[in-house]
Design a protein around this motif. Structure first.
Motif, PDB file in Angstrom:
ATOM      1  N   ARG A  52      21.251  -8.941 -13.842  1.00 39.73           N
ATOM      2  CA  ARG A  52      21.354  -9.853 -12.711  1.00 39.73           C
ATOM      3  C   ARG A  52      21.260  -9.085 -11.387  1.00 39.73           C
ATOM      4  NH1 ARG A  52      26.722 -12.499 -15.193  1.00 39.73           N
ATOM      5  NH2 ARG A  52      26.856 -10.303 -15.805  1.00 39.73           N
ATOM      6  N   ILE A  53      21.895  -7.923 -11.343  1.00 38.65           N
ATOM      7  CA  ILE A  53      21.828  -7.099 -10.134  1.00 38.65           C
ATOM      8  C   ILE A  53      20.431  -6.512  -9.977  1.00 38.65           C
ATOM      9  CG2 ILE A  53      22.694  -4.989  -9.043  1.00 38.65           C
ATOM     10  CD1 ILE A  53      25.430  -5.634 -10.250  1.00 38.65           C
ATOM     11  N   ALA A  54      19.871  -6.009 -11.078  1.00 37.70           N
ATOM     12  CA  ALA A  54      18.524  -5.430 -11.019  1.00 37.70           C
ATOM     13  C   ALA A  54      17.502  -6.461 -10.555  1.00 37.70           C
ATOM     14  CB  ALA A  54      18.138  -4.877 -12.384  1.00 37.70           C
ATOM     15  N   ASP A  55      17.615  -7.703 -11.036  1.00 40.26           N
ATOM     16  CA  ASP A  55      16.684  -8.750 -10.631  1.00 40.26           C
ATOM     17  C   ASP A  55      16.834  -9.081  -9.147  1.00 40.26           C
ATOM     18  OD1 ASP A  55      15.604  -8.942 -13.153  1.00 40.26           O
ATOM     19  OD2 ASP A  55      16.826 -10.671 -13.753  1.00 40.26           O
ATOM     20  N   ALA A  56      18.083  -9.103  -8.663  1.00 41.58           N
ATOM     21  CA  ALA A  56      18.311  -9.385  -7.243  1.00 41.58           C
ATOM     22  C   ALA A  56      17.695  -8.303  -6.369  1.00 41.58           C
ATOM     23  CB  ALA A  56      19.812  -9.502  -6.971  1.00 41.58           C
ATOM     24  N   VAL A  57      17.811  -7.052  -6.799  1.00 41.39           N
ATOM     25  CA  VAL A  57      17.220  -5.942  -6.046  1.00 41.39           C
ATOM     26  C   VAL A  57      15.699  -6.066  -6.038  1.00 41.39           C
ATOM     27  CG1 VAL A  57      16.903  -3.433  -6.000  1.00 41.39           C
ATOM     28  CG2 VAL A  57      19.166  -4.403  -6.486  1.00 41.39           C
ATOM     29  N   ALA A  58      15.129  -6.371  -7.173  1.00 40.49           N
ATOM     30  CA  ALA A  58      13.674  -6.538  -7.243  1.00 40.49           C
ATOM     31  C   ALA A  58      13.205  -7.684  -6.355  1.00 40.49           C
ATOM     32  CB  ALA A  58      13.257  -6.786  -8.692  1.00 40.49           C
ATOM     33  N   ASP A  59      14.010  -8.737  -6.253  1.00 34.98           N
ATOM     34  CA  ASP A  59      13.631  -9.898  -5.443  1.00 34.98           C
ATOM     35  C   ASP A  59      13.478  -9.552  -3.969  1.00 34.98           C
ATOM     36  OD1 ASP A  59      13.520 -11.560  -7.618  1.00 34.98           O
ATOM     37  OD2 ASP A  59      15.524 -12.425  -7.321  1.00 34.98           O
ATOM     38  N   PHE A  60      14.299  -8.592  -3.462  1.00 33.74           N
ATOM     39  CA  PHE A  60      14.130  -8.242  -2.048  1.00 33.74           C
ATOM     40  C   PHE A  60      13.275  -6.988  -1.856  1.00 33.74           C
ATOM     41  CE2 PHE A  60      18.466  -6.348  -2.826  1.00 33.74           C
ATOM     42  CZ  PHE A  60      18.183  -5.006  -2.537  1.00 33.74           C
ATOM     43  N   GLY A  61      12.610  -6.542  -2.936  1.00 38.59           N
ATOM     44  CA  GLY A  61      11.648  -5.452  -2.827  1.00 38.59           C
ATOM     45  C   GLY A  61      12.215  -4.071  -3.046  1.00 38.59           C
ATOM     46  N   GLY A  62      13.457  -3.980  -3.521  1.00 39.32           N
ATOM     47  CA  GLY A  62      14.056  -2.688  -3.790  1.00 39.32           C
ATOM     48  C   GLY A  62      13.723  -2.177  -5.182  1.00 39.32           C
ATOM     49  N   VAL A  63      14.173  -0.967  -5.462  1.00 41.51           N
ATOM     50  CA  VAL A  63      13.959  -0.344  -6.771  1.00 41.51           C
ATOM     51  C   VAL A  63      15.306  -0.207  -7.465  1.00 41.51           C
ATOM     52  CG1 VAL A  63      13.117   1.673  -8.025  1.00 41.51           C
ATOM     53  CG2 VAL A  63      11.954   0.930  -5.933  1.00 41.51           C
ATOM     54  N   ALA A  64      15.439  -0.808  -8.642  1.00 39.07           N
ATOM     55  CA  ALA A  64      16.664  -0.733  -9.428  1.00 39.07           C
ATOM     56  C   ALA A  64      16.413   0.060 -10.694  1.00 39.07           C
ATOM     57  CB  ALA A  64      17.161  -2.131  -9.785  1.00 39.07           C
ATOM     58  N   CYS A  65      17.314   0.972 -11.012  1.00 42.90           N
ATOM     59  CA  CYS A  65      17.225   1.782 -12.225  1.00 42.90           C
ATOM     60  C   CYS A  65      18.273   1.288 -13.219  1.00 42.90           C
ATOM     61  CB  CYS A  65      17.493   3.255 -11.907  1.00 42.90           C
ATOM     62  SG  CYS A  65      16.448   3.919 -10.620  1.00 42.90           S
ATOM     63  N   MET A  66      17.827   0.870 -14.384  1.00 44.90           N
ATOM     64  CA  MET A  66      18.764   0.429 -15.415  1.00 44.90           C
ATOM     65  C   MET A  66      19.383   1.647 -16.093  1.00 44.90           C
ATOM     66  SD  MET A  66      18.735  -2.807 -15.110  1.00 44.90           S
ATOM     67  CE  MET A  66      19.755  -3.200 -16.549  1.00 44.90           C
ATOM     68  N   THR A  67      20.702   1.645 -16.176  1.00 43.63           N
ATOM     69  CA  THR A  67      21.428   2.762 -16.775  1.00 43.63           C
ATOM     70  C   THR A  67      22.230   2.292 -17.986  1.00 43.63           C
ATOM     71  OG1 THR A  67      23.407   2.411 -15.423  1.00 43.63           O
ATOM     72  CG2 THR A  67      21.661   3.796 -14.481  1.00 43.63           C
ATOM     73  N   ARG A  68      22.855   3.237 -18.658  1.00 41.84           N
ATOM     74  CA  ARG A  68      23.721   2.901 -19.785  1.00 41.84           C
ATOM     75  C   ARG A  68      24.889   2.041 -19.303  1.00 41.84           C
ATOM     76  NH1 ARG A  68      24.330   8.474 -20.511  1.00 41.84           N
ATOM     77  NH2 ARG A  68      26.570   8.095 -20.656  1.00 41.84           N
ATOM     78  N   ASP A  69      25.501   1.316 -20.221  1.00 41.19           N
ATOM     79  CA  ASP A  69      26.609   0.435 -19.844  1.00 41.19           C
ATOM     80  C   ASP A  69      27.978   1.013 -20.203  1.00 41.19           C
ATOM     81  OD1 ASP A  69      26.646   0.224 -22.588  1.00 41.19           O
ATOM     82  OD2 ASP A  69      26.262  -1.933 -22.653  1.00 41.19           O
ATOM     83  N   ASP A  70      28.006   2.294 -20.597  1.00 39.76           N
ATOM     84  CA  ASP A  70      29.276   2.880 -21.039  1.00 39.76           C
ATOM     85  C   ASP A  70      29.821   3.921 -20.067  1.00 39.76           C
ATOM     86  OD1 ASP A  70      27.282   4.733 -21.501  1.00 39.76           O
ATOM     87  OD2 ASP A  70      28.021   5.345 -23.479  1.00 39.76           O
ATOM     88  N   HIS A  71      29.337   3.937 -18.830  1.00 42.33           N
ATOM     89  CA  HIS A  71      29.815   4.921 -17.868  1.00 42.33           C
ATOM     90  C   HIS A  71      31.235   4.590 -17.422  1.00 42.33           C
ATOM     91  CE1 HIS A  71      26.174   7.195 -17.571  1.00 42.33           C
ATOM     92  NE2 HIS A  71      25.458   6.160 -17.180  1.00 42.33           N
ATOM     93  N   ALA A  72      32.071   5.614 -17.349  1.00 44.58           N
ATOM     94  CA  ALA A  72      33.457   5.420 -16.927  1.00 44.58           C
ATOM     95  C   ALA A  72      33.594   5.350 -15.423  1.00 44.58           C
ATOM     96  CB  ALA A  72      34.330   6.560 -17.476  1.00 44.58           C
TER      97      ALA A  72
END
Length: 262
Positions: free
Chosen positions: A69-89
């Motif tokens: 959801r965050i990555a899509d919002a960033v893409a919508d305003f022309g930014g670059v989003a990097c998908m990372t692992r979901d287990d970071h502390a």
């Protein structure tokens, strides 16, 4: 537009001196979905991203997230989003995952809940880290206003030495006169959650084990101090309001609606 992945060639193909990364997660105890909170018709993450783009020292801005959801919002305003692992502390660990794929000298860690941090503040923090080769990490601070701020556990305080290097960070009141209980503002300030690291140091830091004070205070920067490293600080007179509570969010909305500048 699809969000960039961690292996996107845009991250590695061009050497850059300074890359700003905004770690953003959807989960929040007090404000779920905080990076997507609407401020003046734009998600908060967009305000943060655009301020990072205004910094003259920054060559590239990225958002690091594990939430589509965050990555899509960033893409919508022309930014670059990097998908990372979901287990970071921690946000630092998420930042380091992206940094391992970058070709740069310095990495800016700009929090997704700091929509009032300006490009000028970022530039000052980059300068503090980049000017001296032996400085591995830098951060920002501003004056504490009023006794209530000293007592507020949501406000992180930083004590510094005579060379403006951090001695300690705490959510508790620090630097109070032992007899009178009055603050000593000359060496204790409000900490602003903006960091600049040398890339190699950031990767090393993410591999260090969490430390007792870090865990007790819930402050990742204490890991740096507990492992014997220094953090250079820069003081600004401006106080960008971080969004930790619904009240903070309302205050930021009011400030921006009134035409506040940072």
């Amino acid at each position: 537009m699809d969000p960039a992945t961690i292996r996107d060639s845009r991250l590695t193909s061009v050497p850059r001196r300074v890359v700003a990364i905004i770690p953003a997660r959807y989960a929040s105890t007090r404000l779920p979905g905080k990076p997507l909170a609407d401020i003046g018709g734009q998600p908060m993450i967009e305000h943060v991203y655009r301020h990072a783009r205004e910094a003259s020292s920054v060559d590239q801005v990225l958002v690091a997230t594990d939430d589509k959801r965050i990555a899509d919002a960033v893409a919508d305003f022309g930014g670059v989003a990097c998908m990372t692992r979901d287990d970071h502390a921690s946000g630092t660990d998420r930042l380091a995952e992206v940094a391992t794929q970058l070709n740069c000298e310095l990495v800016v860690n700009l929090q997704a809940d700091e929509p009032l941090v300006s490009g000028a503040m970022i530039d000052a923090t980059v300068t503090a880290c980049g000017t001296h080769p032996d400085t591995m990490m830098s951060t920002l601070r501003c004056p504490l206003e009023g006794r209530q701020a000293w007592q507020d556990p949501h406000i992180v305080k930083v004590a510094v030495d005579c060379d403006d290097r951090a001695l300690f960070f705490s959510r508790a009141p620090i630097g109070l006169d032992r007899v009178t209980g009055t603050p000593t503002p000359t060496r204790v300030d409000k900490h602003i959650g903006l960091y600049v690291y040398r890339r190699a140091f950031l990767i090393t830091l993410s591999r260090l084990k969490p430390t007792p004070l870090e865990c007790a205070e819930r402050l990742e920067q204490l890991r740096v101090l507990e492992h014997g490293h220094r953090i250079q600080t820069t003081r600004t007179e401006q106080d960008p309001i971080g969004v930790d509570t619904p009240e903070d969010l309302d205050r930021v909305r009011q400030l921006l609606a009134a035409g506040a500048t940072v």
